[in-house]
Design a protein around this motif. Structure first.
Motif, PDB file in Angstrom:
ATOM      1  N   ARG A 147      83.175  -8.850  -9.606  1.00  0.00           N
ATOM      2  CA  ARG A 147      81.903  -8.875  -9.923  1.00  0.00           C
ATOM      3  C   ARG A 147      80.846  -9.372  -8.897  1.00  0.00           C
ATOM      4  N   ASP A 148      81.477 -10.790  -8.196  1.00  0.00           N
ATOM      5  CA  ASP A 148      80.748 -11.340  -7.251  1.00  0.00           C
ATOM      6  C   ASP A 148      81.160 -11.259  -5.756  1.00  0.00           C
ATOM      7  N   ARG A 322      78.932  -4.639  -1.909  1.00  0.00           N
ATOM      8  CA  ARG A 322      79.373  -5.215  -3.183  1.00  0.00           C
ATOM      9  C   ARG A 322      80.489  -4.306  -3.670  1.00  0.00           C
ATOM     10  N   PHE A 325      82.803  -3.407  -9.996  1.00  0.00           N
ATOM     11  CA  PHE A 325      83.369  -4.039 -11.026  1.00  0.00           C
ATOM     12  C   PHE A 325      84.059  -3.231 -11.975  1.00  0.00           C
ATOM     13  N   SER A 326      83.631  -2.161 -12.513  1.00  0.00           N
ATOM     14  CA  SER A 326      84.311  -1.388 -13.580  1.00  0.00           C
ATOM     15  C   SER A 326      85.703  -0.809 -12.884  1.00  0.00           C
ATOM     16  N   LYS A 380      85.756  -5.061 -20.870  1.00  0.00           N
ATOM     17  CA  LYS A 380      85.018  -5.171 -19.153  1.00  0.00           C
ATOM     18  C   LYS A 380      83.579  -5.806 -19.787  1.00  0.00           C
ATOM     19  N   TYR A 382      81.550  -8.858 -19.253  1.00  0.00           N
ATOM     20  CA  TYR A 382      81.618  -9.927 -18.392  1.00  0.00           C
ATOM     21  C   TYR A 382      81.298 -11.176 -19.081  1.00  0.00           C
TER      22      TYR A 382
END
Length: 408
Positions: A147-148, A322, A325-326, A380, A382
């Motif tokens: 994610r980050d 970025r 995430f998924s 998923k 977070y």
């Protein structure tokens, strides 16, 4: 007491099954009653006393430990196992005696020297921490990074090529990706970016290697010289504490030390840098967060940038992207989640109070935490990933707790 030592009374529970030993000739042994307590002076005496008590028996108790002498016709009881009600023979008898002695010795050790027993437990936890926590940290940081983490789009002026490097933001990263783009410069001091820079790097993204001092100190030195932001590349050559790195003396390194004939131990040594693992950088406890952003990249990517700049070529971070995430968490679930959970399980078992007691409640508590963490990852979710993992870490023994981030 024996030998002038301090006496200790060890009591055995009244309900413990009585035990009997047959004579060496195979006839039914003469059972002698033993007292329920013994005065001891040392751990070995305590073990001997406990074994003696365990090998005693009373007629009113349950079947004797070794059973009565074997009867004729009992030969068909089963391969390798003593028939019910028969006396164990050979290796089985020795195994039972060995297990009884080990258990009694453990009881005696804890009773006679609880401080020493606790020291063994602490050593077990700390050894497990050293072995398993780095692996768990890498897995979890990768999960957080889905994610980050960011991508740096880097241009090499020498050949006009453009590449994309994955980078892990520092714990204090404020999320403004535009702070990471711009021309890249090397640190101008000669100590891994740990000392004041002799020349200014105003408005530049400064590239510094890992090692010799905390991350926050490197960033502070770069900021004082006018840097816009910092990229740390993972080049940690020494495994020694910070205070002894760079000193004259024996060289101990995670890298490979090669020497020519006549080289002194403290000189003439070339260390091949080796990756420690991209990590989430954080300031030391009590130290304020640096005022400029920083990210970390791999040794290979950092080396490519360093070599190009040292050859006099311009290197520029053009843009920041970025992660998805998924999409990436699906790959994590397929390839790495099972491995991570396995490392967590092994580490969890080291937290038990008694090394032989796998029914310790803490093992079940940590197992429930792992199950909640796995469920959150597969969903998923977070927020639940972070909270369930934090709960697992909080339930560890105080000696076993660890920080997600690293300072050096």
């Amino acid at each position: 007491g024996l030998g002038g030592g301090r006496a200790l009374r060890v009591s055995l529970p009244r309900e413990m099954p009585a035990l009997a030993v047959a004579t060496r000739h195979g006839a039914a042994g003469r059972v002698r009653r033993r007292t329920r307590g013994c005065l001891l002076a040392a751990p070995l005496a305590a073990a001997a006393c406990a074994v003696a008590a365990l090998l005693a028996a009373t007629p009113s108790s349950s079947t004797a430990f070794f059973g009565p002498a074997p009867h004729a016709g009992a030969a068909g009881a089963g391969a390798g196992l003593a028939a019910e009600g028969s006396e164990p023979q050979g290796s089985e008898r020795r195994q039972l005696l060995s297990a009884g002695l080990a258990a009694a010795t453990g009881v005696a050790a804890w009773a006679q020297a609880p401080g020493a027993a606790e020291a063994f437990r602490a050593d077990r936890i700390l050894n497990a921490k050293k072995k398993y926590v780095p692996k768990i940290r890498l897995f979890y940081q990768k999960l957080e990074g889905l994610r980050d983490d960011i991508y740096l789009d880097v241009e090499f002026k020498a050949d006009g090529s453009r590449v994309r490097y994955a980078a892990r933001p520092a714990d204090w990263y404020d999320g403004l990706d535009s702070k990471m783009d711009g021309p890249v410069a090397l640190h101008t001091d000669e100590n891994f970016g740990c000392d004041p820079y002799p020349t200014r790097v105003t408005g530049m993204v400064v590239l510094v290697p890992r090692g010799r001092c905390p991350f926050a100190q490197k960033v502070e030195m770069a900021m004082a010289a006018g840097a816009k932001s910092v990229i740390v590349w993972d080049e940690k050559m020494s495994n020694e504490p910070m205070e002894v790195q760079g000193k004259v003396g024996a060289v101990r390194s995670k890298g490979i030390a090669s020497r020519s004939a006549g080289d002194a131990l403290s000189g003439g040594v070339y260390l091949v840098p080796r990756e420690r693992g991209v990590t989430i950088m954080a300031p030391e406890s009590g130290v304020q967060n640096p005022a400029i952003d920083a990210v970390m990249i791999t040794l290979r990517n950092g080396t490519d940038m360093v070599n190009s700049i040292r050859d006099g070529n311009k290197v520029t971070v053009l843009d920041v992207k970025r992660f998805d995430f998924s999409e990436n968490i699906n790959q994590f679930c397929k390839k790495e989640l099972k491995k991570m959970l396995n490392e967590m399980e092994i580490y969890s078992t080291s937290q038990r109070l008694d090394k032989d007691d796998f029914s310790d409640p803490i093992i079940k508590i940590l197992a429930n935490d792992r199950a909640a963490f796995e469920k959150a990852v597969r969903a998923k979710d977070y927020a639940m990933i972070r909270s369930s993992f934090k709960q697992w870490n909080n339930h560890l023994d105080p000696l076993g707790k660890w920080e997600l981030t690293e300072v050096f």
